[in-house]
Structures are given as C-alpha cells and as structure tokens.
Design a protein around this motif. Structure first.
Motif, PDB file in Angstrom:
ATOM      1  N   TYR A 117       0.836  -1.198   0.000  1.00 21.99           N
ATOM      2  CA  TYR A 117       0.000   0.000   0.000  1.00 21.99           C
ATOM      3  C   TYR A 117       0.872   1.250   0.000  1.00 21.99           C
ATOM      4  O   TYR A 117       2.046   1.229   0.389  1.00 21.99           O
TER       5      TYR A 117
ATOM      6  N   ASN B 105      -0.984   8.749  -1.775  1.00 24.12           N
ATOM      7  CA  ASN B 105      -0.950   9.838  -2.740  1.00 24.12           C
ATOM      8  C   ASN B 105      -0.049  10.923  -2.149  1.00 24.12           C
ATOM      9  O   ASN B 105       0.007  11.111  -0.939  1.00 24.12           O
TER      10      ASN B 105
ATOM     11  N   SER C  76      -5.350  10.729   0.166  1.00 28.76           N
ATOM     12  CA  SER C  76      -5.849   9.418  -0.237  1.00 28.76           C
ATOM     13  C   SER C  76      -4.684   8.443  -0.284  1.00 28.76           C
ATOM     14  O   SER C  76      -3.513   8.850  -0.247  1.00 28.76           O
TER      15      SER C  76
ATOM     16  N   TYR D 238      -3.526   4.104  -1.707  1.00 28.47           N
ATOM     17  CA  TYR D 238      -3.793   3.041  -2.665  1.00 28.47           C
ATOM     18  C   TYR D 238      -3.424   1.689  -2.068  1.00 28.47           C
ATOM     19  O   TYR D 238      -2.444   1.563  -1.335  1.00 28.47           O
TER      20      TYR D 238
ATOM     21  N   THR E 273      -6.367  -2.868  -7.966  1.00 29.41           N
ATOM     22  CA  THR E 273      -5.928  -1.678  -7.235  1.00 29.41           C
ATOM     23  C   THR E 273      -7.126  -0.818  -6.861  1.00 29.41           C
ATOM     24  O   THR E 273      -8.033  -0.607  -7.679  1.00 29.41           O
ATOM     25  N   TYR E 274      -7.097  -0.291  -5.642  1.00 25.04           N
ATOM     26  CA  TYR E 274      -8.172   0.565  -5.136  1.00 25.04           C
ATOM     27  C   TYR E 274      -7.577   1.810  -4.491  1.00 25.04           C
ATOM     28  O   TYR E 274      -6.430   1.797  -4.010  1.00 25.04           O
ATOM     29  N   SER E 275      -8.362   2.877  -4.486  1.00 23.84           N
ATOM     30  CA  SER E 275      -7.986   4.085  -3.754  1.00 23.84           C
ATOM     31  C   SER E 275      -8.992   4.322  -2.637  1.00 23.84           C
ATOM     32  O   SER E 275     -10.157   3.919  -2.742  1.00 23.84           O
ATOM     33  N   TYR E 276      -8.527   4.964  -1.581  1.00 24.50           N
ATOM     34  CA  TYR E 276      -9.399   5.351  -0.476  1.00 24.50           C
ATOM     35  C   TYR E 276      -9.162   6.825  -0.195  1.00 24.50           C
ATOM     36  O   TYR E 276      -8.019   7.261   0.009  1.00 24.50           O
ATOM     37  N   THR E 277     -10.240   7.612  -0.222  1.00 28.87           N
ATOM     38  CA  THR E 277     -10.167   9.037   0.057  1.00 28.87           C
ATOM     39  C   THR E 277     -10.584   9.276   1.503  1.00 28.87           C
ATOM     40  O   THR E 277     -11.683   8.876   1.922  1.00 28.87           O
TER      41      THR E 277
ATOM     42  N   GLY F 204      -0.330   8.671  -7.373  1.00 33.06           N
ATOM     43  CA  GLY F 204      -1.436   9.472  -7.878  1.00 33.06           C
ATOM     44  C   GLY F 204      -1.116  10.169  -9.182  1.00 33.06           C
ATOM     45  O   GLY F 204       0.044  10.336  -9.567  1.00 33.06           O
TER      46      GLY F 204
END
Length: 286
Positions: free
Chosen positions: A80, A83, A88, A90, A105-109, A131
């Motif tokens: 992991y 950004n 955020s 990833y 792959t995922y992003s979390y804000t 990012g």
C-alpha cells in the motif's frame, strides 16, 4: 532472514531493557491487537498498518491514535502507498479464491471515506504509484517483471517501459525515491541503488530489507533480521543506509524489541513495528 525474504518475494509477484530505553523519545502507539508494516503519510499525520501476514488495511491517525479498518482482504496490507497530497492512499485486494496475480488496485479518500477501483493501475505498480497530476509531464512507477525477475520502470504518461536492473540476479521489492530519480532494489539479501534509467553502475549500500526513503532522498531506512534455524525470526534491528555508498549504520540494538518495517514520518523521526508483540512505536533517530 529467509522467512522474511520469502514473504516479500511471494507478495511482490508477494540488549537489554536499558539499551531499549536509549531510543530517543520512544513512544508506543496505543493500539489493541497485532499490527505491522507502518507506512507514514507524506504529511506525517497518518499511517497505514496491517495485521499478521499482511492481512487487511487499517488507517491510523497518529495524533489521536484512532484506527479504522479499510480492507479485511488477505494480502491487502502489502504494497500500500500514499498519494503525495496525503488525502488518499492506494492498496490491492483480491477475492478469496483468486491468486495474488489477479489482485486489483483501489484508492481510499480520507475525507469522503470512498473506496474506488482503479482498473487502469496494475497492482504491481504499487507501492511506487503516488497518484495522477494533470500537470505532470511524466509519472514514473517501478515494478518487478514476474517473468524475468528484473526491475522495470514505466512512465504512465508516455507509456514508455524500460529495464532498470541490467545486471544478473533475481530482483524484488523496488522502492522509488521521492524525486523519481533513484530506485532501491533487493537481490538476495543485498540492497542496491540504481538511477532510474539503469545506465549507471548500481551501488551496493548494505544488507537487509530497505523500507523507506528519507524525505530528502539521501538515505534509506530498513531492517535486518536474524534466524537461528532459517525459519523463525529471533531478532531484528533497524539500519540506516547512505544512498550513494556502502556505509550501513545500525541504529537500534535491543533484545526486548524485534524492530521491523521502519518508515520515515519526518527527517529524524520514524515509525516501526515490533514483530514480537505487534506493537507500533515511533522514535527519533538523531
């Protein structure tokens, strides 16, 4: 050492009490449970942590010491990354029945608590992806080619892809510098630094597992573990490495802790996990 190297290889394609007290401003993060692999955000306000065997992703607020689970998936705690704006991060996830090869792959804000799948970002590009910025003329990532076991670099803007590690060896765990000009790689138990284009001779900087570049990219920090039987970790200590020459410096020497996965919070302060207890600590390295 063999056991720890095995875990990294798998997921990439997979003293005395008195001496311990000499760690400057040692502070335990007050968490319940077993946590490891802390990765601090660029602004030093948060950290990502995971549980044993890199299972799950947790967001830790370093000021309030509040922790929230973001993912519960097996293996999602490896690779992991943040950004560069610290708003955020990833991570990768796979379905229970899938191989790690098929992770997504995922992003979390943080502000919106929104999870978004990033279908255009291969999970192997983590943890060097930080990012997209529309103003960037290039966006360099590094990854291990699972067929050749060479380290590649790729510009996500131009789609140019090239081999960084031209030398013989089986390379893994590439760590891109903040300025995207250098990459630390591992070949067996040794750590090397290449320039991003691989057109200069690599510099061997030490032995162990490097985990974090300093904010100014002059140093790397990492750990070297010890095993008497090749399977069970007996102890581990933190080292700091000069990115331009072989001059590793041991900065912990304890028996009560088994220090692993150090991560820079700022120039002179790091987080690390204690493999014996699953506790997270911070301390000043100077």
């Amino acid at each position: 050492m063999k056991k720890r190297l095995f875990y990294y290889f798998l997921f990439a394609f997979s003293v005395t009490l008195g001496n311990a007290q000499e760690l400057k401003n040692l502070e335990r993060i007050n968490l319940e449970g077993y946590f490891t692999n802390p990765v601090a955000s660029p602004n030093g306000k948060f950290a990502l942590v995971t549980s044993e065997h890199f299972n799950g992703v947790f967001l830790l607020d370093l000021s309030t010491q509040e922790i929230n689970q973001i993912s519960e998936k097996e293996g999602s705690g490896y690779g992991y990354c943040w950004n560069k704006d610290s708003e955020s991060f990833y991570f990768k996830q796979k379905n229970k029945e899938d191989y790690y090869l098929y992770s997504k792959t995922y992003s979390y804000t943080i502000n919106t608590k929104q999870i978004t799948e990033l279908s255009e970002i291969n999970h192997n590009y983590l943890p060097s992806f930080n990012g997209f910025n529309k103003e960037d003329e290039s966006q360099i990532i590094v990854y291990t080619n699972i067929t050749t076991l060479k380290i590649h670099a790729k510009d996500l803007v131009t789609q140019k892809d090239w081999v960084v590690t031209q030398d013989d060896g089986q390379f893994y765990n590439a760590i891109l510098s903040h300025d995207s000009k250098k990459v630390a790689v591992h070949n067996g138990a040794d750590i090397y630094v290449y320039n991003i284009y691989g057109n200069e001779k690599a510099v061997k900087i030490g032995t162990g597992i490097a985990t974090s570049w300093s904010p100014n990219d002059n140093y790397l920090i990492g750990f070297l573990d010890q095993s008497s039987d090749g399977h069970t970790i007996d102890n581990s200590e933190i080292y700091i490495y000069n990115s331009e020459k072989y001059s590793p410096k041991k900065i912990t020497n304890t028996e009560v802790f088994s220090e692993m996965f150090p991560s820079f919070i700022e120039d002179n302060k790091i987080l690390f996990s204690d493999d014996k207890t699953g506790r997270i600590y911070s301390f000043n390295i100077q």
